[in-house]
Design a protein around this motif. Structure first.
Motif, PDB file in Angstrom:
ATOM      1  N   ILE A  18     -26.339 -30.011  46.453  1.00 28.63           N
ATOM      2  CA  ILE A  18     -25.167 -30.642  45.853  1.00 28.63           C
ATOM      3  C   ILE A  18     -24.420 -29.724  44.886  1.00 28.63           C
ATOM      4  O   ILE A  18     -23.185 -29.664  44.892  1.00 28.63           O
ATOM      5  CB  ILE A  18     -25.570 -31.940  45.127  1.00 28.63           C
ATOM      6  N   GLN A  19     -25.130 -29.000  44.042  1.00 30.70           N
ATOM      7  CA  GLN A  19     -24.446 -28.170  43.046  1.00 30.70           C
ATOM      8  C   GLN A  19     -23.563 -27.097  43.686  1.00 30.70           C
ATOM      9  O   GLN A  19     -22.409 -26.909  43.262  1.00 30.70           O
ATOM     10  CB  GLN A  19     -25.472 -27.530  42.099  1.00 30.70           C
ATOM     11  N   PRO A  20     -24.031 -26.379  44.723  1.00 29.16           N
ATOM     12  CA  PRO A  20     -23.119 -25.428  45.373  1.00 29.16           C
ATOM     13  C   PRO A  20     -21.888 -26.104  45.971  1.00 29.16           C
ATOM     14  O   PRO A  20     -20.794 -25.520  45.953  1.00 29.16           O
ATOM     15  CB  PRO A  20     -24.000 -24.798  46.464  1.00 29.16           C
ATOM     16  N   LEU A  21     -22.053 -27.323  46.492  1.00 28.46           N
ATOM     17  CA  LEU A  21     -20.897 -28.026  47.044  1.00 28.46           C
ATOM     18  C   LEU A  21     -19.862 -28.320  45.965  1.00 28.46           C
ATOM     19  O   LEU A  21     -18.657 -28.208  46.202  1.00 28.46           O
ATOM     20  CB  LEU A  21     -21.338 -29.330  47.699  1.00 28.46           C
ATOM     21  N   LEU A  22     -20.330 -28.693  44.784  1.00 28.02           N
ATOM     22  CA  LEU A  22     -19.412 -28.946  43.676  1.00 28.02           C
ATOM     23  C   LEU A  22     -18.661 -27.668  43.312  1.00 28.02           C
ATOM     24  O   LEU A  22     -17.434 -27.701  43.079  1.00 28.02           O
ATOM     25  CB  LEU A  22     -20.187 -29.468  42.464  1.00 28.02           C
ATOM     26  N   GLU A  23     -19.356 -26.545  43.293  1.00 26.42           N
ATOM     27  CA  GLU A  23     -18.720 -25.278  42.949  1.00 26.42           C
ATOM     28  C   GLU A  23     -17.710 -24.860  44.022  1.00 26.42           C
ATOM     29  O   GLU A  23     -16.622 -24.357  43.714  1.00 26.42           O
ATOM     30  CB  GLU A  23     -19.791 -24.202  42.750  1.00 26.42           C
ATOM     31  N   VAL A  24     -18.046 -25.087  45.288  1.00 29.11           N
ATOM     32  CA  VAL A  24     -17.119 -24.775  46.377  1.00 29.11           C
ATOM     33  C   VAL A  24     -15.887 -25.671  46.298  1.00 29.11           C
ATOM     34  O   VAL A  24     -14.750 -25.211  46.445  1.00 29.11           O
ATOM     35  CB  VAL A  24     -17.816 -24.936  47.746  1.00 29.11           C
ATOM     36  N   LYS A  25     -16.116 -26.955  46.066  1.00 24.05           N
ATOM     37  CA  LYS A  25     -14.990 -27.894  45.964  1.00 24.05           C
ATOM     38  C   LYS A  25     -14.015 -27.472  44.880  1.00 24.05           C
ATOM     39  O   LYS A  25     -12.791 -27.472  45.085  1.00 24.05           O
ATOM     40  CB  LYS A  25     -15.507 -29.307  45.678  1.00 24.05           C
ATOM     41  N   GLU A  26     -14.538 -27.096  43.717  1.00 27.45           N
ATOM     42  CA  GLU A  26     -13.675 -26.716  42.612  1.00 27.45           C
ATOM     43  C   GLU A  26     -12.992 -25.373  42.875  1.00 27.45           C
ATOM     44  O   GLU A  26     -11.810 -25.200  42.550  1.00 27.45           O
ATOM     45  CB  GLU A  26     -14.488 -26.673  41.326  1.00 27.45           C
ATOM     46  N   ALA A  29     -10.397 -26.133  45.686  1.00 27.27           N
ATOM     47  CA  ALA A  29      -9.617 -27.366  45.528  1.00 27.27           C
ATOM     48  C   ALA A  29      -9.669 -28.229  46.787  1.00 27.27           C
ATOM     49  O   ALA A  29      -8.638 -28.676  47.316  1.00 27.27           O
ATOM     50  CB  ALA A  29      -8.170 -27.041  45.157  1.00 27.27           C
ATOM     51  N   LEU A  30     -10.889 -28.472  47.264  1.00 34.54           N
ATOM     52  CA  LEU A  30     -11.054 -29.311  48.450  1.00 34.54           C
ATOM     53  C   LEU A  30     -10.806 -30.772  48.093  1.00 34.54           C
ATOM     54  O   LEU A  30     -11.086 -31.213  46.981  1.00 34.54           O
ATOM     55  CB  LEU A  30     -12.465 -29.150  49.017  1.00 34.54           C
ATOM     56  N   ASP A  31     -10.289 -31.521  49.054  1.00 28.32           N
ATOM     57  CA  ASP A  31     -10.066 -32.948  48.835  1.00 28.32           C
ATOM     58  C   ASP A  31     -11.355 -33.746  48.991  1.00 28.32           C
ATOM     59  O   ASP A  31     -11.611 -34.688  48.241  1.00 28.32           O
ATOM     60  CB  ASP A  31      -9.023 -33.473  49.831  1.00 28.32           C
ATOM     61  N   LYS A  32     -12.161 -33.378  49.969  1.00 26.78           N
ATOM     62  CA  LYS A  32     -13.421 -34.055  50.250  1.00 26.78           C
ATOM     63  C   LYS A  32     -14.442 -33.034  50.735  1.00 26.78           C
ATOM     64  O   LYS A  32     -14.089 -31.959  51.223  1.00 26.78           O
ATOM     65  CB  LYS A  32     -13.253 -35.130  51.345  1.00 26.78           C
ATOM     66  N   VAL A  33     -15.717 -33.418  50.637  1.00 24.71           N
ATOM     67  CA  VAL A  33     -16.784 -32.674  51.298  1.00 24.71           C
ATOM     68  C   VAL A  33     -17.600 -33.679  52.088  1.00 24.71           C
ATOM     69  O   VAL A  33     -17.960 -34.752  51.576  1.00 24.71           O
ATOM     70  CB  VAL A  33     -17.685 -31.931  50.295  1.00 24.71           C
ATOM     71  N   TRP A  34     -17.868 -33.357  53.347  1.00 29.12           N
ATOM     72  CA  TRP A  34     -18.677 -34.221  54.204  1.00 29.12           C
ATOM     73  C   TRP A  34     -20.074 -33.646  54.335  1.00 29.12           C
ATOM     74  O   TRP A  34     -20.244 -32.463  54.674  1.00 29.12           O
ATOM     75  CB  TRP A  34     -18.056 -34.341  55.591  1.00 29.12           C
ATOM     76  N   LEU A  35     -21.080 -34.480  54.086  1.00 27.98           N
ATOM     77  CA  LEU A  35     -22.467 -34.130  54.380  1.00 27.98           C
ATOM     78  C   LEU A  35     -22.755 -34.538  55.816  1.00 27.98           C
ATOM     79  O   LEU A  35     -22.524 -35.690  56.203  1.00 27.98           O
ATOM     80  CB  LEU A  35     -23.426 -34.884  53.453  1.00 27.98           C
ATOM     81  N   CYS A  62     -24.180 -39.563  48.345  1.00 25.32           N
ATOM     82  CA  CYS A  62     -22.730 -39.684  48.492  1.00 25.32           C
ATOM     83  C   CYS A  62     -22.161 -40.794  47.616  1.00 25.32           C
ATOM     84  O   CYS A  62     -21.019 -40.694  47.143  1.00 25.32           O
ATOM     85  CB  CYS A  62     -22.372 -39.931  49.957  1.00 25.32           C
ATOM     86  N   GLU A  63     -22.949 -41.829  47.402  1.00 21.01           N
ATOM     87  CA  GLU A  63     -22.486 -42.937  46.581  1.00 21.01           C
ATOM     88  C   GLU A  63     -22.289 -42.553  45.117  1.00 21.01           C
ATOM     89  O   GLU A  63     -21.610 -43.265  44.369  1.00 21.01           O
ATOM     90  CB  GLU A  63     -23.466 -44.108  46.682  1.00 21.01           C
ATOM     91  N   GLN A  64     -22.840 -41.408  44.713  1.00 22.79           N
ATOM     92  CA  GLN A  64     -22.740 -40.976  43.317  1.00 22.79           C
ATOM     93  C   GLN A  64     -21.496 -40.109  43.055  1.00 22.79           C
ATOM     94  O   GLN A  64     -21.187 -39.813  41.907  1.00 22.79           O
ATOM     95  CB  GLN A  64     -23.996 -40.179  42.919  1.00 22.79           C
ATOM     96  N   TYR A  65     -20.799 -39.681  44.118  1.00 22.20           N
ATOM     97  CA  TYR A  65     -19.659 -38.768  43.960  1.00 22.20           C
ATOM     98  C   TYR A  65     -18.493 -39.274  44.807  1.00 22.20           C
ATOM     99  O   TYR A  65     -18.645 -39.475  46.022  1.00 22.20           O
ATOM    100  CB  TYR A  65     -20.034 -37.352  44.419  1.00 22.20           C
ATOM    101  N   LEU A  68     -17.570 -36.972  47.872  1.00 15.72           N
ATOM    102  CA  LEU A  68     -18.603 -36.664  48.858  1.00 15.72           C
ATOM    103  C   LEU A  68     -18.733 -37.834  49.834  1.00 15.72           C
ATOM    104  O   LEU A  68     -18.852 -38.980  49.423  1.00 15.72           O
ATOM    105  CB  LEU A  68     -19.925 -36.415  48.139  1.00 15.72           C
ATOM    106  N   GLU A  69     -18.708 -37.524  51.140  1.00 22.30           N
ATOM    107  CA  GLU A  69     -18.814 -38.561  52.156  1.00 22.30           C
ATOM    108  C   GLU A  69     -19.849 -38.174  53.208  1.00 22.30           C
ATOM    109  O   GLU A  69     -20.108 -36.992  53.447  1.00 22.30           O
ATOM    110  CB  GLU A  69     -17.460 -38.800  52.837  1.00 22.30           C
ATOM    111  N   LEU A  70     -20.421 -39.180  53.837  1.00 25.80           N
ATOM    112  CA  LEU A  70     -21.421 -38.965  54.876  1.00 25.80           C
ATOM    113  C   LEU A  70     -20.739 -38.909  56.237  1.00 25.80           C
ATOM    114  O   LEU A  70     -19.916 -39.767  56.568  1.00 25.80           O
ATOM    115  CB  LEU A  70     -22.444 -40.104  54.860  1.00 25.80           C
ATOM    116  N   CYS A  71     -21.075 -37.905  57.010  1.00 22.76           N
ATOM    117  CA  CYS A  71     -20.586 -37.766  58.384  1.00 22.76           C
ATOM    118  C   CYS A  71     -21.806 -37.823  59.303  1.00 22.76           C
ATOM    119  O   CYS A  71     -22.629 -36.906  59.301  1.00 22.76           O
ATOM    120  CB  CYS A  71     -19.836 -36.448  58.556  1.00 22.76           C
ATOM    121  N   ASP A  72     -21.921 -38.894  60.070  1.00 32.39           N
ATOM    122  CA  ASP A  72     -23.133 -39.101  60.872  1.00 32.39           C
ATOM    123  C   ASP A  72     -22.959 -38.736  62.344  1.00 32.39           C
ATOM    124  O   ASP A  72     -23.770 -39.123  63.193  1.00 32.39           O
ATOM    125  CB  ASP A  72     -23.608 -40.550  60.754  1.00 32.39           C
ATOM    126  N   ILE A  73     -21.940 -37.962  62.661  1.00 37.56           N
ATOM    127  CA  ILE A  73     -21.613 -37.653  64.051  1.00 37.56           C
ATOM    128  C   ILE A  73     -22.783 -36.999  64.794  1.00 37.56           C
ATOM    129  O   ILE A  73     -23.048 -37.322  65.962  1.00 37.56           O
ATOM    130  CB  ILE A  73     -20.350 -36.764  64.127  1.00 37.56           C
TER     131      ILE A  73
END
Length: 213
Positions: A18-26, A29-35, A62-65, A68-73
């Motif tokens: 999660i922490q690297p995803l937050l750093e990448v998002k910032e 300037a990503l709008d969303k990140v999908w797990l 994902c519910e905490q951020y 962050l969204e879940l992608c179950d494809i």
């Protein structure tokens, strides 16, 4: 929208994801990140916990951020999950989004072993998480590709504005994390109840379902 995608087994998911995803998002300037949890990963052994449990733990995170969204494809397939096939499906389903596939330098170095890996550059941009002290061999094919496609946030923004949805490689320096799923599973196997690196909700889920015991 600019959407980052991180695939993996997440067995279990932890702050090292999660922490690297937050750093990448910032940084970008990503709008969303999908797990995007795997069901049958092509490059790893079968996970220790079930797909349903790994999805549930990822959903709790994902519910905490709100970003962050879940992608179950990939969990809906009964065959190995190849990234190029997944991204092609997502591109057809979301033609206006700009997808940024997030990976570590070790995964990038091994891309030539991936199924139809060259197609990735026509389906998405790649975010390359750089850890201090990790570098590519200057003589390697992937180093040549990185040199040709490397870009920064301003170039990404320009590409997005021009409708260029694929082809860039965006290195992002991330803070090293002391957590790994392997180490966390080993701790859980000993019966430890307090595990550093897990969100409380995930830790409680693991205890309630007696995972990794």
């Amino acid at each position: 929208m600019k959407i980052g995608i991180l695939g993996g087994t997440f067995d279990p998911i932890h702050f090292g994801h999660i922490q690297p995803l937050l750093e990448v998002k910032e940084a970008l300037a990503l709008d969303k990140v999908w797990l995007m949890p795997n069901h049958i990963p092509p490059h790893k052994q079968q996970p220790n916990s079930s797909t349903a449990d790994r999805l549930a733990m990822a959903r709790l995170v994902c519910e905490q951020y709100d970003w962050l969204e879940l992608c179950d494809i990939e969990t809906q397939r009964q065959t190995p999950s190849y990234s190029v096939e997944t991204l092609a499906t997502l591109r057809r389903a979301h033609p206006n989004n700009h997808f940024l596939f997030i990976m570590g330098m070790d995964s990038f170095a091994s891309l030539p072993s991936w199924y139809h890996w060259q197609r990735l550059f026509s389906l998405c941009h790649i975010v390359l998480c750089q850890r201090p002290g990790w570098s590519l061999d200057n003589r390697s094919e992937m180093n040549t590709i990185l040199a040709a496609r490397q870009a920064d946030k301003s170039q990404l923004d320009s590409a997005v504005a021009q409708g260029q949805q694929a082809g860039l490689i965006l290195p992002v320096a991330i803070t090293p994390q002391p957590y790994s799923s392997t180490a966390i599973r080993a701790q859980l196997l000993t019966g430890e109840l307090t595990i550093e690196g897990l969100q409380d909700e995930v830790s409680q889920y693991i205890q309630q379902h007696q995972l990794y015991r």
